[in-house]
Design an enzyme around this catalytic site. Structure first.
Site, short mmCIF file in Angstrom:
data_model
loop_
_atom_site.label_atom_id
_atom_site.label_comp_id
_atom_site.label_asym_id
_atom_site.label_seq_id
_atom_site.Cartn_x
_atom_site.Cartn_y
_atom_site.Cartn_z
N ASP A 215 -41.43 14.45 18.96
CA ASP A 215 -42.05 15.87 18.89
C ASP A 215 -43.44 15.32 17.41
O ASP A 215 -43.80 16.49 17.71
CB ASP A 215 -40.88 16.41 17.82
CG ASP A 215 -40.63 17.87 18.76
OD1 ASP A 215 -41.66 18.49 19.74
OD2 ASP A 215 -39.73 18.23 17.93
N ASP A 255 -35.64 21.53 21.72
CA ASP A 255 -35.35 21.89 20.34
C ASP A 255 -33.75 22.24 20.55
O ASP A 255 -32.84 21.77 19.09
CB ASP A 255 -35.67 22.40 19.65
CG ASP A 255 -37.45 21.99 19.48
OD1 ASP A 255 -38.03 21.09 19.83
OD2 ASP A 255 -38.47 22.77 19.46
#
Length: 376
Positions: A215, A255
């Site tokens: 990420d 997420d």
């Protein structure tokens, strides 16, 4: 799924779905996005965690098949695969055109969304007695040889589920509204939580660590993540209406799902610790040791991970608001879920135990304990 500890989750999921289906867009625009996001994600995580208890459905239904947890190799390959997919989409956007790629993606995600919503409806209504008569009335028997052997029975309940799923997908395709987008996204998440299992804490920690760097790299190191997140036209993110801005806030389903897999593992671990304790008290009687309701067993690891996720989400929103820039959510969510769980295990003296914990091995051991009881 017949494990009684999940019925509260079913009810919660039902009301949560009704909140979205109500479609009170005008009213919900008055709610700050961070509150909407917190409530929506908390509901998905809570429901998803309890749905994952399907893993132990063999306790009440010995004939049921247990899904195999992801192996270490499979878990470690997930960030790598996600990276290749992300880069692939970016290249398609660049050389083919965002518009044409989105046409294909809408069709692809609409089909997956249709299947996921129907699966969700089946899950929600599994233990609701009022729907049982509809399930017993067969409308058609379809010959299916490619994926199944024999015939596939389609009941009145199935037809209703297909119509509801098709209606939601049609609304999404035509209006591209945030309500139908979020329903489809929620269905994806809940399907993932109920059917994807990480079988050990060591595997979960390594996988989350890899996603942590994944990420950071794709958000701070390149423009790929932001380009795909804003450019892709598909229900792979939750959309939250803003009070004064016509643009929506968003959070990617990854997420939610990636840290959520650790959360589901924590809940199942808490359940198993309770069961082992009760088995000693009940002299090895497994069914007697399993709780009848979700409130019966303590959930220290689940609560710790759940609260940690909430704090990580608040930190993500706060940093994004302060710097007015997109943030890699896993930069905050991974440490805020992994570290509290690890610290709790150290405090309880369980750190070595959770690192060596293997859920598939434990499930096999429990199945062996069930066999003598069934024979008797």
């Amino acid at each position: 799924m017949k494990i009684s500890v999940t019925r509260g989750a079913y009810n919660f999921a039902f009301y949560f779905a009704m909140f979205w289906v109500s479609g009170l867009t005008g009213l919900t625009r008055a709610i700050p996005p961070f509150i909407q996001m917190s409530v929506d994600i908390a509901a998905l995580l809570y429901v998803g965690a309890f749905l994952s208890l399907k893993f132990y459905s063999f306790v009440y239904k010995p004939s049921s098949e247990t899904e195999k947890p992801l192996t270490s190799d499979e878990s470690w390959k997930m960030p790598l695969t996600a990276g290749f997919v992300l880069v692939g989409l970016f290249m398609l956007f660049k050389y083919i055109g965002k518009e044409y790629v989105n046409y294909a993606l809408v069709g692809y995600f609409s089909f997956l969304g249709f299947c996921s919503i129907k699966f969700w409806i089946d899950t929600l209504c599994e233990d609701v007695s009022i729907f049982q008569p509809l399930k017993e009335i067969d409308v058609a028997k379809v010959e299916v040889y490619r994926w199944f052997e024999g015939k596939l029975d389609i009941s009145v309940f199935d037809i209703i589920g297909y119509l509801i799923s098709a209606a939601i997908i049609a609304i999404y395709i035509y209006f591209r509204d945030w309500v139908s987008n979020n329903i489809i996204g929620a269905a994806f998440c809940l399907y993932g939580f109920e059917n994807i299992y990480i079988g050990s804490f060591s595997t979960a920690f390594i996988m989350l660590g890899l996603f942590f760097f994944y990420d950071i790299f794709f958000v701070f190191g390149t423009s790929i993540m932001v380009t795909i997140a804003l450019g892709i036209d598909g229900p792979i993110k939750l959309l939250l209406p803003r009070v004064t801005d016509p643009r929506n806030s968003l959070i990617g389903l990854g997420d939610i799902l990636v840290p959520g897999l650790l959360l589901t593992l924590c809940l199942r671990y808490d359940l198993l610790q309770y069961v082992e304790k009760k088995m000693k008290e009940s002299k090895g009687k497994l069914k007697a040791a399993f709780p009848k309701t979700s409130s019966e067993f303590p959930k220290p690891y689940f609560i710790t991970c759940f609260v940690g996720y909430g704090l990580g989400l608040c930190l993500t929103i706060a940093v994004g608001t302060i710097f007015n820039a997109s943030q890699p959510a896993l930069l905050y969510l991974v440490p805020m879920t992994v570290i509290p769980v690890a610290v709790l295990s150290i405090v309880k003296g369980d750190f070595k135990k959770i690192l060596s914990y293997n859920e598939e091995t434990e499930a096999t051991r429990l199945k062996e304990l069930i066999k003598p009881a069934n024979k008797s």
